[in-house]
Design a protein around this motif. Structure first.
Motif, PDB file in Angstrom:
ATOM      1  N   LYS A  20     -19.264  -3.208   5.932  1.00 25.57           N
ATOM      2  CA  LYS A  20     -17.521  -3.120   6.264  1.00 25.57           C
ATOM      3  C   LYS A  20     -17.194  -3.606   7.221  1.00 25.57           C
ATOM      4  O   LYS A  20     -16.062  -4.225   7.375  1.00 25.57           O
ATOM      5  CB  LYS A  20     -17.797  -1.531   6.595  1.00 25.57           C
ATOM      6  N   TYR A  69      -4.727   8.320  -0.697  1.00 26.77           N
ATOM      7  CA  TYR A  69      -5.054   7.465   0.324  1.00 26.77           C
ATOM      8  C   TYR A  69      -5.980   7.875   1.321  1.00 26.77           C
ATOM      9  O   TYR A  69      -6.127   9.226   1.813  1.00 26.77           O
ATOM     10  CB  TYR A  69      -3.706   6.961   1.231  1.00 26.77           C
ATOM     11  N   GLU A  70      -6.893   7.213   1.754  1.00 22.49           N
ATOM     12  CA  GLU A  70      -8.160   7.393   2.628  1.00 22.49           C
ATOM     13  C   GLU A  70      -8.162   6.222   3.348  1.00 22.49           C
ATOM     14  O   GLU A  70      -8.400   4.968   2.758  1.00 22.49           O
ATOM     15  CB  GLU A  70      -9.393   7.640   1.994  1.00 22.49           C
ATOM     16  N   PRO A  71      -8.252   6.546   4.775  1.00 19.10           N
ATOM     17  CA  PRO A  71      -8.258   5.219   5.885  1.00 19.10           C
ATOM     18  C   PRO A  71      -9.813   4.739   5.752  1.00 19.10           C
ATOM     19  O   PRO A  71     -10.742   5.236   5.213  1.00 19.10           O
ATOM     20  CB  PRO A  71      -7.893   5.880   7.022  1.00 19.10           C
ATOM     21  N   GLU A  72      -9.939   3.527   6.202  1.00 19.61           N
ATOM     22  CA  GLU A  72     -11.510   3.221   6.478  1.00 19.61           C
ATOM     23  C   GLU A  72     -12.102   3.924   7.342  1.00 19.61           C
ATOM     24  O   GLU A  72     -11.563   4.839   7.922  1.00 19.61           O
ATOM     25  CB  GLU A  72     -11.250   1.778   7.310  1.00 19.61           C
ATOM     26  N   PRO A  73     -13.478   3.814   7.202  1.00 19.39           N
ATOM     27  CA  PRO A  73     -14.475   4.905   8.256  1.00 19.39           C
ATOM     28  C   PRO A  73     -13.987   4.625   9.553  1.00 19.39           C
ATOM     29  O   PRO A  73     -13.318   3.657  10.046  1.00 19.39           O
ATOM     30  CB  PRO A  73     -15.919   4.216   7.992  1.00 19.39           C
ATOM     31  N   ARG A 123     -10.453  -1.746  14.840  1.00 21.60           N
ATOM     32  CA  ARG A 123      -9.091  -2.519  14.688  1.00 21.60           C
ATOM     33  C   ARG A 123      -8.228  -2.065  15.964  1.00 21.60           C
ATOM     34  O   ARG A 123      -7.446  -2.609  16.219  1.00 21.60           O
ATOM     35  CB  ARG A 123      -8.648  -1.777  13.434  1.00 21.60           C
ATOM     36  N   PHE A 142     -13.984  -6.883   7.789  1.00 23.97           N
ATOM     37  CA  PHE A 142     -13.070  -6.442   8.745  1.00 23.97           C
ATOM     38  C   PHE A 142     -12.651  -7.766   9.138  1.00 23.97           C
ATOM     39  O   PHE A 142     -13.035  -8.704   9.738  1.00 23.97           O
ATOM     40  CB  PHE A 142     -13.408  -5.662   9.729  1.00 23.97           C
ATOM     41  N   VAL A 183     -14.206   1.521  11.605  1.00 24.44           N
ATOM     42  CA  VAL A 183     -13.659   0.412  11.165  1.00 24.44           C
ATOM     43  C   VAL A 183     -12.082   0.426  12.118  1.00 24.44           C
ATOM     44  O   VAL A 183     -11.839  -0.473  12.750  1.00 24.44           O
ATOM     45  CB  VAL A 183     -13.384   0.269   9.678  1.00 24.44           C
ATOM     46  N   THR A 184     -11.607   1.626  11.914  1.00 21.47           N
ATOM     47  CA  THR A 184     -10.351   1.901  12.574  1.00 21.47           C
ATOM     48  C   THR A 184     -10.449   1.941  14.151  1.00 21.47           C
ATOM     49  O   THR A 184      -9.663   1.374  14.765  1.00 21.47           O
ATOM     50  CB  THR A 184      -9.781   3.306  12.348  1.00 21.47           C
ATOM     51  N   GLN A 193       1.007  -1.219  -0.001  1.00 23.00           N
ATOM     52  CA  GLN A 193       0.119  -0.049   0.124  1.00 23.00           C
ATOM     53  C   GLN A 193       0.884   1.302   0.048  1.00 23.00           C
ATOM     54  O   GLN A 193       0.686   2.282  -0.653  1.00 23.00           O
ATOM     55  CB  GLN A 193      -0.969   0.043   1.326  1.00 23.00           C
TER      56      GLN A 193
END
Length: 377
Positions: A220, A190-194, A201, A224, A197-198, A172
């Motif tokens: 979503k 680049y755009e992180p997950e919503p 994580r 994951f 979701v982060t 990535q």
């Protein structure tokens, strides 16, 4: 039973997307995002210098059309001002622009891949034994132009899982750098997950169940990587916000006073310079409480203070006025317990020390807005 929910809630005149972790129906973690106002944090852009700010040591970089981000420690002649890779680290607030860095990073569940050099690094929260194990797993590995950071929950992964994630993150990062060479200034790379979701994580513990009453969010969460979590979508008319009484919990998080089970209570106040938290004995009269009772109240308060700091997203300098303890062993115990609870935080929370007068200094990383600011109360 630990539940992670993603839902929508109306609070005041606005509607918010909410992600919350409940441990045995007690709120332990919460993030809100006003519907229609997505955070920029974590996004990577190719920008160009709009102006230099010598007096504050940095530059204002234009990205995504006409938007500006402040880039600290960037000086004239430091690089190509027409092509700057930057990552947003702090959202704009009021009259202040967002803040960015050139130290790019992409986070996974077990590792963070940073752009740079210097070999592997480890989370400060990892034990010596865990660091030795992870060093053995990653022995001989290197990623050109990148510096992996192994996260607190990395030892919970299988070796194959960790190595697979490192390879994915490296690909990535490489793609971002290659895409930047062909992109026009201002491009989003680049755009992180919503955020929900982060947040999942980054939790210090995996929940037993994932619930959502929003189809897209449920989809979503389904994608994951999960272990033992049960993923559920509920299309019932009764929303999860109502079912879990999230509005009531938010009301409590906006109150200055927080009651503890012992009958003691906390008073939480934010000033311009710092956050003040006072531990009060409540229904117990001073002068009639034994040292052991003071000790128990302080230990109970320590756990709740960390919970409140995380839930309210308090940051910067936090001063806690505990009930004064005479026994040095009890004071040392309180500091150690506080540091143990602070490890639950996904952000850096540094418990500095406890003075003889019972004042504990805590410094917490600032990233997102505090809860009252998000709600604009």
């Amino acid at each position: 039973m630990n539940d992670y929910i993603v839902t929508q809630i109306e609070y005041g005149p606005d509607r918010f997307l909410a992600a919350a972790l409940y441990e045995d129906r007690k709120l332990r973690n919460l993030r809100l995002e006003k519907c229609g106002e997505t955070s920029e944090i974590g996004k990577i852009y190719l920008g160009h210098v709009d102006s230099y700010a010598k007096n504050i040591g940095g530059a204002f970089v234009k990205f995504d059309g006409s938007r500006l981000a402040f880039l600290p420690h960037y000086k004239r002649g430091q690089g190509d001002p027409g092509r700057i890779l930057l990552q947003i680290t702090k959202d704009a607030a009021g009259n202040k622009t967002c803040v960015a860095t050139q130290r790019l990073s992409i986070a996974g569940r077990y590792a963070v891949m940073e752009r740079g050099s210097g070999g592997f690094s480890f989370s400060k929260k990892l034990s010596k034994g865990d660091k030795e194990l992870l060093a053995k797993w990653t022995e001989g590995l290197s990623y050109e132009g990148m510096r992996p950071l192994l996260r607190t929950n990395a030892p919970k992964a299988l070796k194959a899982q960790l190595l697979s994630e490192l390879e994915m993150l490296a690909r990535q990062m490489q793609k971002i750098v290659l895409d930047a060479e062909k992109a026009k200034p201002g491009t989003l790379l680049y755009e992180p997950e919503p955020f929900y979701v982060t947040m999942l994580r980054d939790l210090y513990m995996a929940p037993d169940r994932l619930w959502s009453d929003i189809p897209l969010a449920a989809e979503k969460l389904e994608g994951f990587p999960h272990e033992n979590e049960e993923i559920c979508y509920t299309g019932r008319s009764l929303s999860l916000a109502v079912l879990y009484e999230l509005g009531r919990d938010i009301d409590r998080l906006l109150a200055k006073k927080v009651w503890l089970k012992s009958g003691a209570y906390l008073v939480i106040e934010k000033t311009e310079a710092f956050v003040s938290i006072d531990v009060n004995s409540g229904r117990f009269e001073k002068g009639k409480i034994a040292e052991e009772t003071y000790r128990k109240i302080n230990l109970e308060a320590a756990e709740e203070i960390v919970t409140q700091v995380i839930l309210r997203n308090l940051s910067g300098m936090i001063l806690v006025d505990f009930i004064k303890l005479s026994n040095p062993d009890h004071r040392e115990e309180l500091v150690n317990v506080m540091r143990k609870h602070a490890k639950r935080d996904r952000l850096s929370m540094d418990v500095v020390d406890l003075t003889p007068l019972g004042i504990m200094e805590i410094v917490r990383e600032k990233r997102e807005k505090p809860l009252p600011e998000i709600l604009r109360t």
